[in-house]
Design an enzyme around this catalytic site. Structure first.
Site, PDB file in Angstrom:
ATOM      1  N   ARG A   1       0.802  -1.288  -0.104  1.00  0.00           N
ATOM      2  CA  ARG A   1      -0.224  -0.172  -0.011  1.00  0.00           C
ATOM      3  C   ARG A   1       0.981   1.020  -0.302  1.00  0.00           C
ATOM      4  O   ARG A   1       0.562   2.027  -0.193  1.00  0.00           O
ATOM      5  CB  ARG A   1      -1.050  -0.131   1.310  1.00  0.00           C
ATOM      6  CG  ARG A   1      -1.883  -0.791   0.845  1.00  0.00           C
ATOM      7  CD  ARG A   1      -3.382  -1.314   2.288  1.00  0.00           C
ATOM      8  NE  ARG A   1      -2.352  -0.949   3.561  1.00  0.00           N
ATOM      9  CZ  ARG A   1      -1.882  -2.520   3.865  1.00  0.00           C
ATOM     10  NH1 ARG A   1      -2.627  -4.063   3.326  1.00  0.00           N
ATOM     11  NH2 ARG A   1      -1.563  -2.764   5.264  1.00  0.00           N
TER      12      ARG A   1
ATOM     13  N   GLU B   1       3.717  -8.371  17.325  1.00  0.00           N
ATOM     14  CA  GLU B   1       2.695  -8.970  19.009  1.00  0.00           C
ATOM     15  C   GLU B   1       2.898 -10.057  18.662  1.00  0.00           C
ATOM     16  O   GLU B   1       3.656 -10.138  19.737  1.00  0.00           O
ATOM     17  CB  GLU B   1       1.054  -8.101  18.575  1.00  0.00           C
ATOM     18  CG  GLU B   1       0.534  -8.480  20.065  1.00  0.00           C
ATOM     19  CD  GLU B   1      -0.650  -8.012  19.288  1.00  0.00           C
ATOM     20  OE1 GLU B   1      -1.636  -8.718  20.401  1.00  0.00           O
ATOM     21  OE2 GLU B   1      -1.466  -7.724  18.486  1.00  0.00           O
TER      22      GLU B   1
END
Length: 191
Positions: free
Chosen positions: A78, A115
């Site tokens: 993106r 994470e």
């Protein structure tokens, strides 16, 4: 904090063109889908124009999006959408930063924490030169991990990262805080 001039009608058009998809890609995530922004030529042009207005004449030679500025760099897929047109408009080169094994030839990489685990971004060896001034651009900043990795990668080769720029910020995830003293320019705050 989103774009300072909230009265600019283009910001409302950009914000309304971004679709929010609940529970994608997993429960609890409010996915900020920019594909609908790309389907609206006016909102897409407004997005590019606002970045160009900010960076034209700032002596940036790379744009990196999950790529850079000065060479405009776009991060992964993106960031590539926004980086090249901005780079062209301000007279900078675009330097792609990709996930591992996506770029042919010799690369340098930077690992960063997720994470649960780690990931890497890479750029071509020799794509930037020491002393160049770069803008790092991406569609969204959440936790700031990929932007930090892009900054670290560029600074390892002595590029001056002038600023980071994103279309969307998820302020509740505090990604901006991870950037330290690097300025962050954002057009809209996400849901």
């Amino acid at each position: 904090m989103a774009f300072e001039d909230a009265q600019d009608h283009r910001i409302a058009r950009i914000s309304s063109a971004i679709r929010v998809i609940p529970d994608f890609p997993k429960p609890g995530i409010m996915f900020q889908d920019i594909t609908t922004l790309l389907l609206d030529p006016t909102a897409f042009k407004d997005t590019i124009d606002l970045f160009v207005e900010r960076y034209k004449g700032k002596n940036i030679s790379v744009v990196a999006g999950k790529m850079l500025l000065l060479c405009i760099q776009g991060i992964e897929a993106r960031g590539f959408i926004f980086g090249p047109p901005i780079a062209l408009a301000i007279g900078a080169k675009f330097v792609p930063m990709r996930k591992p094994n996506k770029l042919p030839g010799a690369v340098i990489s930077q690992e960063y924490s997720l994470e649960y685990g780690t990931d890497k971004i890479e750029m071509h060896v020799g794509a930037v030169e020491a002393g160049e001034r770069a803008l790092v651009i991406d569609d969204l900043i959440a936790t700031g991990g990929t932007l930090c990795a892009a900054i670290n990668l560029l600074e390892r080769v002595e590029v001056d990262v002038v600023e980071c720029a994103c279309v969307i910020e998820l302020p509740e995830l505090k990604g901006r805080d991870r950037l330290g003293d690097k300025p962050l320019f954002v057009l809209v705050s996400g849901a």
